[in-house]
Design an enzyme around this catalytic site. Structure first.
Site, PDB file in Angstrom:
ATOM      1  CB  ILE A 106      -0.847   0.035   1.183  1.00 29.48           C
ATOM      2  CG1 ILE A 106      -2.077   1.139   1.226  1.00 29.48           C
ATOM      3  CG2 ILE A 106      -0.427  -0.097   2.603  1.00 29.48           C
ATOM      4  CD1 ILE A 106      -2.974   0.954   2.242  1.00 29.48           C
ATOM      5  CB  CYS A 107       1.163   4.373   0.874  1.00 33.49           C
ATOM      6  SG  CYS A 107       1.735   5.924   0.821  1.00 33.49           S
TER       7      CYS A 107
END
Length: 205
Positions: A106-107
């Protein structure tokens, strides 16, 4: 939920500047579903999150083997974009995927995977397309503008989608399915109180 004997642990990568908010939904509900969560640091020295939380890793990255794991979770962190310090985690993700063991990023971790070449041939998402394009990777045509994406054993999401990220992890590991998975998402993403009754009936809360 009761723990299920024989499940391999889920490994959560932890490193300085990690984004505290991105993996909490996933790890909390995986633990409730019977998965043991093991934190993995660059070494076993304490690390500090972006929110100032001090975390003592359970194990060092070099000691983690795909065959001993159900999943590797890679949260975002400032370090993904400011140095090469976290590149070993992207290389470990490659080892997991090569072994057929899932990875969820994620991210900023998605940028790390892009630099490692792991998104060139897989559908994926991130914060925005030009964030990944800045890495120089070759997978721009596989970028999807959506909350979270699962392609085979890889989950990707942007920093504002921790609930969708968790939803895809649960789907991939078979934690929740169908109506229950949809209800979990509606409860935690949309604050839909009606979804609680579905989860309660299924023993998921």
């Amino acid at each position: 939920m009761n723990a299920i004997a024989g499940r391999k642990p889920v490994h959560l990568a932890v490193y300085d500047t990690l984004a505290d908010w991105e993996t909490g939904h996933a790890t909390a509900h995986l633990a409730r579903a019977g998965f043991r969560i093991r934190t993995v640091g660059p070494a076993t020295d304490p690390v500090t999150s972006i929110g100032g939380l001090r975390i003592q890793p359970d194990t060092a990255l070099d000691d983690v083997r795909p065959e001993d794991s159900s999943l590797l979770i890679l949260p975002g962190a400032d370090l993904w974009d400011t140095s090469d310090d976290l590149a070993p985690f992207a290389r470990k993700a490659r080892a997991f995927l090569d072994a057929g063991v899932p990875v969820a990023a994620i991210c900023g971790a998605t940028a790390g995977l892009a630099r490692e070449g792991l998104l060139d041939d897989r559908d994926h998402t991130s914060a925005v397309s030009f964030y990944l394009a800045a890495t120089g990777y070759a997978g721009g045509e596989r970028y999807i503008e959506t909350d979270a994406v699962t392609d085979a054993n890889l989950v990707t999401a942007g920093p504002t989608e921790p609930v969708a990220f968790a939803r895809e992890v649960f789907r991939l590991l078979g934690v929740y399915e169908g109506e229950v998975l949809d209800a979990w998402y509606r409860l935690f993403h949309d604050s839909d109180a009606a979804a609680y009754a579905v989860l309660e009936k299924a023993g998921a809360v």
